[in-house]
Design an enzyme around this catalytic site. Sequence first.
Site, PDB file in Angstrom:
ATOM      1  N   TYR A  31       0.842  -1.211   0.000  1.00 27.93           N
ATOM      2  CA  TYR A  31       0.000   0.000   0.000  1.00 27.93           C
ATOM      3  C   TYR A  31       0.876   1.260   0.000  1.00 27.93           C
ATOM      4  O   TYR A  31       0.609   2.211  -0.741  1.00 27.93           O
ATOM      5  CB  TYR A  31      -0.903  -0.063   1.232  1.00 27.93           C
ATOM      6  CG  TYR A  31      -1.928   1.028   1.374  1.00 27.93           C
ATOM      7  CD1 TYR A  31      -3.147   0.968   0.682  1.00 27.93           C
ATOM      8  CD2 TYR A  31      -1.721   2.114   2.234  1.00 27.93           C
ATOM      9  CE1 TYR A  31      -4.119   1.956   0.848  1.00 27.93           C
ATOM     10  CE2 TYR A  31      -2.682   3.097   2.406  1.00 27.93           C
ATOM     11  CZ  TYR A  31      -3.875   3.014   1.714  1.00 27.93           C
ATOM     12  OH  TYR A  31      -4.838   3.985   1.884  1.00 27.93           O
ATOM     13  N   LYS A  36       0.773   4.016  -2.946  1.00 23.97           N
ATOM     14  CA  LYS A  36       0.362   5.396  -2.640  1.00 23.97           C
ATOM     15  C   LYS A  36       1.496   6.390  -2.879  1.00 23.97           C
ATOM     16  O   LYS A  36       1.258   7.535  -3.271  1.00 23.97           O
ATOM     17  CB  LYS A  36      -0.159   5.467  -1.194  1.00 23.97           C
ATOM     18  CG  LYS A  36      -1.468   4.695  -0.972  1.00 23.97           C
ATOM     19  CD  LYS A  36      -2.605   5.250  -1.817  1.00 23.97           C
ATOM     20  CE  LYS A  36      -3.943   4.626  -1.498  1.00 23.97           C
ATOM     21  NZ  LYS A  36      -5.046   5.178  -2.312  1.00 23.97           N
TER      22      LYS A  36
HETATM   23  P1  NDP Z   1     -13.733   2.225   1.350  1.00 21.61           P
HETATM   24  O1  NDP Z   1     -13.236   0.838   1.508  1.00 21.61           O
HETATM   25  O2  NDP Z   1     -14.708   2.762   2.352  1.00 21.61           O
HETATM   26  O3  NDP Z   1     -14.339   2.436  -0.137  1.00 21.61           O
HETATM   27  C1  NDP Z   1     -13.588   2.037  -1.234  1.00 21.61           C
HETATM   28  C2  NDP Z   1     -14.304   2.365  -2.511  1.00 21.61           C
HETATM   29  O4  NDP Z   1     -13.453   1.946  -3.603  1.00 21.61           O
HETATM   30  C3  NDP Z   1     -15.607   1.626  -2.680  1.00 21.61           C
HETATM   31  O5  NDP Z   1     -16.532   2.441  -3.373  1.00 21.61           O
HETATM   32  C4  NDP Z   1     -15.204   0.426  -3.546  1.00 21.61           C
HETATM   33  O6  NDP Z   1     -16.265  -0.112  -4.337  1.00 21.61           O
HETATM   34  C5  NDP Z   1     -14.167   1.065  -4.442  1.00 21.61           C
HETATM   35  N1  NDP Z   1     -13.295   0.064  -5.059  1.00 21.61           N
HETATM   36  C6  NDP Z   1     -12.448  -0.804  -4.444  1.00 21.61           C
HETATM   37  N2  NDP Z   1     -11.837  -1.573  -5.362  1.00 21.61           N
HETATM   38  C7  NDP Z   1     -12.319  -1.197  -6.583  1.00 21.61           C
HETATM   39  C8  NDP Z   1     -12.078  -1.623  -7.910  1.00 21.61           C
HETATM   40  N3  NDP Z   1     -11.208  -2.595  -8.200  1.00 21.61           N
HETATM   41  N4  NDP Z   1     -12.750  -1.008  -8.916  1.00 21.61           N
HETATM   42  C9  NDP Z   1     -13.628  -0.014  -8.652  1.00 21.61           C
HETATM   43  N5  NDP Z   1     -13.890   0.435  -7.410  1.00 21.61           N
HETATM   44  C10 NDP Z   1     -13.251  -0.148  -6.381  1.00 21.61           C
HETATM   45  O7  NDP Z   1     -12.413   3.115   1.320  1.00 21.61           O
HETATM   46  P2  NDP Z   1     -12.139   4.597   1.862  1.00 21.61           P
HETATM   47  O8  NDP Z   1     -13.269   5.476   1.533  1.00 21.61           O
HETATM   48  O9  NDP Z   1     -11.677   4.520   3.256  1.00 21.61           O
HETATM   49  O10 NDP Z   1     -10.851   4.982   0.989  1.00 21.61           O
HETATM   50  C11 NDP Z   1     -10.952   5.726  -0.216  1.00 21.61           C
HETATM   51  C12 NDP Z   1      -9.546   6.086  -0.676  1.00 21.61           C
HETATM   52  O11 NDP Z   1      -8.890   6.837   0.330  1.00 21.61           O
HETATM   53  C13 NDP Z   1      -8.673   4.847  -0.922  1.00 21.61           C
HETATM   54  O12 NDP Z   1      -7.841   5.078  -2.045  1.00 21.61           O
HETATM   55  C14 NDP Z   1      -7.832   4.769   0.333  1.00 21.61           C
HETATM   56  O13 NDP Z   1      -6.619   4.121   0.109  1.00 21.61           O
HETATM   57  C15 NDP Z   1      -7.655   6.236   0.657  1.00 21.61           C
HETATM   58  N6  NDP Z   1      -7.323   6.500   2.042  1.00 21.61           N
HETATM   59  C16 NDP Z   1      -8.177   6.120   3.052  1.00 21.61           C
HETATM   60  C17 NDP Z   1      -7.849   6.378   4.360  1.00 21.61           C
HETATM   61  C18 NDP Z   1      -8.744   6.016   5.501  1.00 21.61           C
HETATM   62  O14 NDP Z   1      -8.313   6.197   6.651  1.00 21.61           O
HETATM   63  N7  NDP Z   1      -9.946   5.547   5.291  1.00 21.61           N
HETATM   64  C19 NDP Z   1      -6.589   7.047   4.712  1.00 21.61           C
HETATM   65  C20 NDP Z   1      -5.790   7.427   3.575  1.00 21.61           C
HETATM   66  C21 NDP Z   1      -6.152   7.142   2.297  1.00 21.61           C
HETATM   67  P3  NDP Z   1     -17.311  -1.176  -3.695  1.00 21.61           P
HETATM   68  O15 NDP Z   1     -18.225  -0.366  -2.836  1.00 21.61           O
HETATM   69  O16 NDP Z   1     -17.975  -1.764  -4.877  1.00 21.61           O
HETATM   70  O17 NDP Z   1     -16.496  -2.150  -2.889  1.00 21.61           O
END
Ligand code: NDP
Length: 241
Positions: free
Chosen positions: A147, A151
């Site tokens: 990861y 990132k």
């Molecule tokens: P969630 O797990 O809550 O949501 C992830 C989203 O990404 C969902 O809508 C999911 O779709 C979608 N997704 C995952 N894999 C795929 C794929 N192969 N194709 C299309 N869509 C996909 O994650 P967060 O909201 O927490 O995170 C969002 C972003 O922020 C990520 O990039 C994460 O790395 C980054 N981030 C998050 C942090 C945190 O603390 N939460 C901290 C720092 C960065 P589905 O609903 O269909 O599964």
Amino acid sequence: MAKTALVTGGTRGIGKAISEMLQAKGYSVAANYGGNDAAAAAFSKETGIKVFKFDVADYDAVGVGLKAVEAEVGPVDVLVNNAGITRDAPFHKMTLAHWQEVINVDLTSAFNVTRQVWDGMRERNFGRIINISSINGQKGQFTQANYSAAKAGLIGFTKALAYEGAKKGITSNVVAPGYIDTEMLQAVKPEVLEGIIATIPVGRLGKAEEIASMCAYLASEEAAFINGATMTVNGAQYIAG
Ligand code: NDP
């Protein structure tokens, strides 16, 4: 005419907040997701935002998905590469599958989507690319070699695009969230999360809306001179030089 914004992973968590905030700012929003149909349907019903299911890790599937977005919502002016996953493991237990899955979904996805909206942005002399990285791409993290690499890769990718898009009105920037209260954090053990919160000077997790507002600003006309930047939104947990 309203500009079109595509948010990958835009139906849950941080992406959901970004989709909603861009809609509130007047954009025509398309929200992509990967597999959770129930969450996507509930989101779409609640917001009226159109949802598009395609795997951002699959270049050809992205191409098909983008055609549908263009036909139903419009050519993409603002792209938020937000979809992401974690597959944490200590490095001595990390498998090639753990590595590849995260690199594909969290980094190659940004190539897959951006490459296929880039030519249109160049033709229209306007574009906003916003890549959601992470504090752990900036500083590294135990159990997250995959990861952190993905990132951090997004940051280099964004800087290169910033140079290339500048003359065509395209800006490319990174938003690097700290720990944000979403379902993604459910993969973190409660005692570990408590320890993490203790290292956040503001003493709490961030809110998805706090990431969304930064994205909305970077998407705006006012942010035209911000290009190639990494905006940290992390409650002072890590202050990059
Ligand atoms: P969630 O797990 O809550 O949501 C992830 C989203 O990404 C969902 O809508 C999911 O779709 C979608 N997704 C995952 N894999 C795929 C794929 N192969 N194709 C299309 N869509 C996909 O994650 P967060 O909201 O927490 O995170 C969002 C972003 O922020 C990520 O990039 C994460 O790395 C980054 N981030 C998050 C942090 C945190 O603390 N939460 C901290 C720092 C960065 P589905 O609903 O269909 O599964």
